[in-house]
Design a protein around this motif. Structure first.
Motif, PDB file in Angstrom:
ATOM      1  N   CYS B  68       0.875  -1.184   0.000  1.00  0.00           N
ATOM      2  CA  CYS B  68       0.000   0.000   0.000  1.00  0.00           C
ATOM      3  C   CYS B  68       0.898   1.215   0.000  1.00  0.00           C
ATOM      4  O   CYS B  68       1.955   1.228   0.614  1.00  0.00           O
ATOM      5  CB  CYS B  68      -0.899   0.010   1.233  1.00  0.00           C
ATOM      6  SG  CYS B  68      -1.705   1.600   1.520  1.00  0.00           S
ATOM      7  N   MET B  69       0.512   2.255  -0.714  1.00  0.00           N
ATOM      8  CA  MET B  69       1.359   3.437  -0.866  1.00  0.00           C
ATOM      9  C   MET B  69       1.279   4.361   0.346  1.00  0.00           C
ATOM     10  O   MET B  69       1.979   5.358   0.413  1.00  0.00           O
ATOM     11  CB  MET B  69       0.943   4.231  -2.116  1.00  0.00           C
ATOM     12  CG  MET B  69       0.993   3.438  -3.394  1.00  0.00           C
ATOM     13  SD  MET B  69       2.669   3.029  -3.822  1.00  0.00           S
ATOM     14  CE  MET B  69       2.448   1.450  -4.575  1.00  0.00           C
ATOM     15  N   CYS B  71      -0.734   6.732   1.125  1.00  0.00           N
ATOM     16  CA  CYS B  71      -0.805   8.092   0.585  1.00  0.00           C
ATOM     17  C   CYS B  71      -1.017   9.125   1.692  1.00  0.00           C
ATOM     18  O   CYS B  71      -1.721   8.871   2.659  1.00  0.00           O
ATOM     19  CB  CYS B  71      -1.968   8.199  -0.399  1.00  0.00           C
ATOM     20  SG  CYS B  71      -2.027   6.882  -1.598  1.00  0.00           S
ATOM     21  N   PRO B  74      -4.970  10.161   0.919  1.00  0.00           N
ATOM     22  CA  PRO B  74      -5.478   8.872   0.433  1.00  0.00           C
ATOM     23  C   PRO B  74      -6.896   8.939  -0.127  1.00  0.00           C
ATOM     24  O   PRO B  74      -7.801   9.476   0.517  1.00  0.00           O
ATOM     25  CB  PRO B  74      -5.439   7.994   1.685  1.00  0.00           C
ATOM     26  CG  PRO B  74      -5.352   8.921   2.830  1.00  0.00           C
ATOM     27  CD  PRO B  74      -4.874  10.246   2.360  1.00  0.00           C
ATOM     28  N   SER B  75      -7.071   8.401  -1.328  1.00  0.00           N
ATOM     29  CA  SER B  75      -8.396   8.347  -1.938  1.00  0.00           C
ATOM     30  C   SER B  75      -9.330   7.460  -1.123  1.00  0.00           C
ATOM     31  O   SER B  75     -10.531   7.674  -1.094  1.00  0.00           O
ATOM     32  CB  SER B  75      -8.314   7.755  -3.341  1.00  0.00           C
ATOM     33  OG  SER B  75      -7.262   8.314  -4.050  1.00  0.00           O
ATOM     34  N   CYS B  76      -8.755   6.454  -0.474  1.00  0.00           N
ATOM     35  CA  CYS B  76      -9.581   5.487   0.240  1.00  0.00           C
ATOM     36  C   CYS B  76     -10.202   6.086   1.492  1.00  0.00           C
ATOM     37  O   CYS B  76     -11.369   5.868   1.786  1.00  0.00           O
ATOM     38  CB  CYS B  76      -8.742   4.267   0.601  1.00  0.00           C
ATOM     39  SG  CYS B  76      -7.286   4.688   1.588  1.00  0.00           S
ATOM     40  N   VAL B  93      -1.925   4.426   6.942  1.00  0.00           N
ATOM     41  CA  VAL B  93      -3.344   4.238   6.645  1.00  0.00           C
ATOM     42  C   VAL B  93      -3.771   2.835   7.087  1.00  0.00           C
ATOM     43  O   VAL B  93      -3.182   1.845   6.657  1.00  0.00           O
ATOM     44  CB  VAL B  93      -3.614   4.456   5.142  1.00  0.00           C
ATOM     45  CG1 VAL B  93      -5.068   4.187   4.817  1.00  0.00           C
ATOM     46  CG2 VAL B  93      -3.229   5.867   4.742  1.00  0.00           C
ATOM     47  N   CYS B 110      -9.340   3.492  -4.639  1.00  0.00           N
ATOM     48  CA  CYS B 110      -7.874   3.453  -4.575  1.00  0.00           C
ATOM     49  C   CYS B 110      -7.300   3.242  -5.968  1.00  0.00           C
ATOM     50  O   CYS B 110      -7.572   2.242  -6.616  1.00  0.00           O
ATOM     51  CB  CYS B 110      -7.400   2.326  -3.658  1.00  0.00           C
ATOM     52  SG  CYS B 110      -5.636   1.987  -3.839  1.00  0.00           S
ATOM     53  N   PRO B 111      -6.499   4.173  -6.459  1.00  0.00           N
ATOM     54  CA  PRO B 111      -5.975   4.037  -7.822  1.00  0.00           C
ATOM     55  C   PRO B 111      -4.901   2.958  -7.934  1.00  0.00           C
ATOM     56  O   PRO B 111      -4.527   2.577  -9.038  1.00  0.00           O
ATOM     57  CB  PRO B 111      -5.375   5.410  -8.123  1.00  0.00           C
ATOM     58  CG  PRO B 111      -5.412   6.192  -6.874  1.00  0.00           C
ATOM     59  CD  PRO B 111      -6.080   5.423  -5.805  1.00  0.00           C
ATOM     60  N   TYR B 112      -4.382   2.485  -6.797  1.00  0.00           N
ATOM     61  CA  TYR B 112      -3.289   1.520  -6.832  1.00  0.00           C
ATOM     62  C   TYR B 112      -3.767   0.081  -6.658  1.00  0.00           C
ATOM     63  O   TYR B 112      -2.968  -0.839  -6.615  1.00  0.00           O
ATOM     64  CB  TYR B 112      -2.266   1.869  -5.749  1.00  0.00           C
ATOM     65  CG  TYR B 112      -1.764   3.287  -5.870  1.00  0.00           C
ATOM     66  CD1 TYR B 112      -0.728   3.588  -6.740  1.00  0.00           C
ATOM     67  CD2 TYR B 112      -2.356   4.316  -5.151  1.00  0.00           C
ATOM     68  CE1 TYR B 112      -0.281   4.898  -6.870  1.00  0.00           C
ATOM     69  CE2 TYR B 112      -1.914   5.622  -5.275  1.00  0.00           C
ATOM     70  CZ  TYR B 112      -0.872   5.915  -6.135  1.00  0.00           C
ATOM     71  OH  TYR B 112      -0.434   7.198  -6.277  1.00  0.00           O
ATOM     72  N   ARG B 115      -6.216  -2.662  -2.157  1.00  0.00           N
ATOM     73  CA  ARG B 115      -7.126  -3.043  -1.078  1.00  0.00           C
ATOM     74  C   ARG B 115      -7.833  -4.339  -1.449  1.00  0.00           C
ATOM     75  O   ARG B 115      -8.232  -4.542  -2.579  1.00  0.00           O
ATOM     76  CB  ARG B 115      -8.129  -1.923  -0.824  1.00  0.00           C
ATOM     77  CG  ARG B 115      -7.461  -0.599  -0.532  1.00  0.00           C
ATOM     78  CD  ARG B 115      -8.471   0.477  -0.277  1.00  0.00           C
ATOM     79  NE  ARG B 115      -9.217   0.249   0.939  1.00  0.00           N
ATOM     80  CZ  ARG B 115      -8.876   0.753   2.119  1.00  0.00           C
ATOM     81  NH1 ARG B 115      -7.820   1.508   2.231  1.00  0.00           N
ATOM     82  NH2 ARG B 115      -9.601   0.495   3.174  1.00  0.00           N
ATOM     83  N   LYS B 148      -5.726  -4.551   3.985  1.00  0.00           N
ATOM     84  CA  LYS B 148      -4.602  -4.165   3.129  1.00  0.00           C
ATOM     85  C   LYS B 148      -3.355  -4.014   3.989  1.00  0.00           C
ATOM     86  O   LYS B 148      -3.427  -4.075   5.219  1.00  0.00           O
ATOM     87  CB  LYS B 148      -4.907  -2.860   2.406  1.00  0.00           C
ATOM     88  CG  LYS B 148      -5.062  -1.719   3.381  1.00  0.00           C
ATOM     89  CD  LYS B 148      -4.883  -0.403   2.702  1.00  0.00           C
ATOM     90  CE  LYS B 148      -4.626   0.679   3.720  1.00  0.00           C
ATOM     91  NZ  LYS B 148      -3.249   0.665   4.222  1.00  0.00           N
TER      92      LYS B 148
HETATM   93  S1  SF4 Z   1      -5.213   2.015  -0.036  1.00  0.00           S
HETATM   94 FE1  SF4 Z   1      -4.724   3.030  -1.953  1.00  0.00          FE
HETATM   95  S2  SF4 Z   1      -5.441   5.154  -1.691  1.00  0.00           S
HETATM   96 FE2  SF4 Z   1      -5.382   4.204   0.331  1.00  0.00          FE
HETATM   97  S3  SF4 Z   1      -3.387   4.758   1.156  1.00  0.00           S
HETATM   98 FE3  SF4 Z   1      -3.122   2.749   0.185  1.00  0.00          FE
HETATM   99  S4  SF4 Z   1      -2.505   3.196  -1.900  1.00  0.00           S
HETATM  100 FE4  SF4 Z   1      -3.289   5.113  -1.053  1.00  0.00          FE
END
Ligand code: SF4
Ligand code: SF4
Lengths: 445, 228
Positions: B68-69, B71, B74-76, B93, B110-112, B115, B148
């Motif tokens: 997981c990035m 972020c 975070p979009s999530c 996160v 989530c663009p990545y 999840r 995640k």
């Molecule tokens: S789940 Fe996706 S949007 Fe949320 S922090 Fe991780 S990479 Fe970012």
């Protein structure tokens, strides 16, 4: 004094007898509804794994159904609220039939969201921990408000007619008569009551109009607020709204045709109504085409990599067949029919309307799935795939069966044509559907 | 304030998948089985993905380890209706499994695509079941919720407890997620991005450093060092 309406007998006729055919129909629909319920229980016990959903297609036909049913619900509000404000008095005979679609499809729209949840028993977390930053909460708020005000609006405009059932239908079973007595709330056709009712309905119409725009826009923002290719466009709100009104109005045509056939209401639901709806539908179909072109030309012309992946998938890839049949169903055939065949022909109108609704369901599906199939990580994850599984199909059928069941039962217990709104004369003030310039005349005095 | 981040050197990664395996053992992710995995339902908090560019004969493959990035924007977290997914004070996160209603809005946002959803109740073959990580923080998640990568938060807790027991102050270098500890090629670095002297913070400013989909404004805390 009751409102004078030459068609009162015709309109009340279906309520006097529940036929064998009715029981058969209700039984069959209940069976379908139950099979959906069993599927849901099965899904609840096993987990969402028994559906066709996967990663990256986390949303499937349940969310499609959610969008579709909420869209269908826009029929009623459009006809009774928006056309009320616009002073279109021709709409009077079909208001209730349209509002009933709203009322009975909303529960299945809202229900679809719950069915889609991995943990439906935690539904109340939305109340305890709800966060307004999330589009889901916007949806929950807008849809529940919509449901609530639709019930009130519907019930209020039903009041005088329930009172008429109470007074006229004296030989129905005792419980049924009791029901009318209670629901009529002591309505006695006083002219003052009618004045107030009209006033309230006019006021609510304005509120409902704002709500109807909000609801479907918010529904679309479930998708539009993410950054995913194909979803992240400002046009998604208006596009969803227009689609909703289109499929809703088409649904009204289908329902009217069925009602007038089943209950011999040809005199009240005359051909003129269909001709008026035909004009509306032509406008909406063309509006839909405009949105389509605006949306896809912008994406296609600018040629951005991720967006193009989704677009190509729709135009010439996995979803091409569905995409182009959708266009033919929603736009090409219906428009040709409306222009060349629809005038004075209920059969053709119904055919086109059925096509529109099949097409609109497909449209919802095509907005949702292709974007999920090709996520931004596509080049590393590979393309996803999705096919609905048995429980999803059963539950979808059950939703439609449930909607029809509620509708069919309702029409056997309550007049589906508003007697007082189509009356030649109302207590207290002359009110004729033929000559009244605007239905809002009551609020101006 | 600490701000945990990771740097992955793509030059050093040789796709051995040790990180993926270590992550599974550390975090008790269930075994999906072949059928489910083919449907795309395997739960892999960390994956090592081939990123193929170009067409034969001019193919260029990059190997991309993907946690997981975490972020910074975070979009999530934004879309979760019940705040079941949230960012803690140190920028990590996390998901509250007891609160998640399973709406999967975060998974589509989530663009990545990092999840994962529990389609069924989690399962393990008996032999593996005996070796689950006993830490209560990674107790198997129930069906119907999202999970995640957490940067192994349980390890952070343990590192703090250990420092306290030994009577010394906790140091950022005491904490390493399982994937970083395992990495055979020593391709992964972990630490405090807010400390300008930490290794991760220096590497994150390297001219080779980049983040995935930077244009989306998610501000990931996982940096990659370009191959080449
Ligand atoms: S789940 Fe996706 S949007 Fe949320 S922090 Fe991780 S990479 Fe970012
Ligand atoms: S699936 Fe769970 S964590 Fe994700 S948005 Fe819904 S409630 Fe939040």
């Amino acid at each position: 004094m009751e409102p004078k309406n030459q068609h009162t007998q015709t309109i009340l006729a279906p309520i006097r007898k529940v036929s064998k055919g009715d029981y058969l129909l209700w039984g069959a629909l209940t069976a379908l509804l139950l099979s959906g319920l069993v599927a849901w229980i099965w899904q609840y016990i096993e987990g969402l794994g028994i559906t066709g959903m996967n990663r990256p297609v986390y949303w499937g036909v349940y969310i499609t159904n959610f969008v579709f049913f909420i869209g269908l619900a826009h029929s009623g509000t459009f006809i009774s609220a928006i056309l009320r404000i616009a002073g279109q008095s021709w709409r009077a005979p079909l208001t209730r039939a349209a509002e009933a679609i709203t009322l009975f499809s909303l529960p299945f729209g809202a229900g679809s969201i719950i069915i889609d949840m991995g943990r439906p028993e935690r539904l109340l977390n939305l109340v305890f921990y709800g966060r307004y930053q999330s589009p889901i909460l916007w949806d929950v708020t807008a849809v529940s408000l919509y449901l609530l005000s639709s019930v009130v609006f519907f019930y209020l405009s039903l009041l005088p007619d329930i009172a008429m059932c109470r007074d006229r239908l004296t030989n129905v079973p005792h419980w049924q008569h009791r029901m009318y007595e209670i629901l009529a709330l002591g309505w006695n056709h006083d002219s003052e009551q009618y004045h107030r009712l009209e006033k309230v309905l006019d006021g609510m119409a304005v509120f409902m109009t704002m709500l109807v725009v909000t609801v479907h826009t918010v529904v679309s923002w479930l998708f539009g607020m993410t950054v995913q290719p194909g979803w992240h466009t400002a046009l998604i709100g208006p596009f969803f709204l227009l689609g909703a009104i289109l499929s809703g109005t088409a649904a009204v045509v289908i329902v009217l045709a069925l009602l007038r056939k089943a209950y011999r209401l040809e005199k009240v639901l005359h051909n003129g109504l269909f001709n008026s709806l035909r004009k509306l539908l032509i406008t909406f179909v063309l509006g839909w085409l405009y949105m389509m072109i605006a949306e896809y030309l912008t994406i296609g012309y600018s040629n951005m990599t991720e967006e193009m992946v989704v677009l190509t998938d729709k135009f010439s890839g996995t979803y091409a067949t569905m995409f182009w049949s959708m266009t033919v169903f929603v736009f090409v055939i219906p428009l040709l029919i409306f222009i060349f065949k629809g005038k004075n022909s209920v059969g053709w109108m119904v055919f086109a309307s059925v096509l529109i609704n099949i097409g609109m369901w497909m449209e919802r599906y095509i907005v949702i799935i292709p974007t999920e199939i090709s996520p931004r990580m596509l080049h590393v994850m590979g393309q996803g795939s999705y096919l609905p599984a048995l429980p999803e199909i059963l539950i979808t059928i059950a939703c439609f069966a449930g909607l029809i069941l509620l509708y069919a039962v309702f029409t056997r217990f309550f007049p589906i044509i508003p007697i007082w709104e189509t009356a030649e004369e109302l207590p207290g003030h002359a009110h004729s559907t033929k000559t009244s310039p605007a239905p809002s005349s009551a609020s101006s005095d | 304030m600490l701000r945990w981040g990771m740097v992955i050197d793509l030059d050093k990664c040789f796709a051995c998948q040790s990180c993926t395996a270590a992550c599974r053992m550390e975090n008790n992710t269930p075994v999906a089985g072949k059928d489910q995995a083919d449907m795309g339902r395997a739960i892999l908090w960390n994956e090592v993905l081939p990123f193929v560019e170009g067409e034969y004969p001019n193919v260029h493959t990059t190997i991309l380890p993907r946690p997981c990035m975490h972020c910074d924007e975070p979009s999530c977290v934004k879309v979760c209706p019940v705040q079941a997914t949230f960012m803690n004070e140190e920028g990590t996160v996390l998901v509250n499994y007891d609160r998640c209603i399973g709406c999967r809005m975060c998974t589509v946002a989530c663009p990545y695509a990092v999840r994962y959803f529990n389609w069924y109740a989690p399962e393990w073959p008996d032999a593996l079941k005996e070796h689950l990580n006993p830490d209560p923080e990674v107790a198997p998640r129930p069906k119907g919720v999202v999970e995640k990568c957490t940067f192994c938060v349980q390890r952070l807790r343990k590192a703090r407890e250990e420092a306290e027991a030994e009577g010394r102050t906790f140091n950022a270098t005491d904490y390493t997620p399982a994937c970083v500890e395992t990495c055979t090629g020593r391709a992964r670095y972990f630490g405090d991005l807010n400390d300008p002297n930490s290794l991760v913070s220096k590497l994150s400013h390297s001219p080779r450093a980049f983040r995935m989909f930077e244009e989306l404004g998610t501000h990931p805390k996982v940096y990659y060092l370009k191959q080449g």
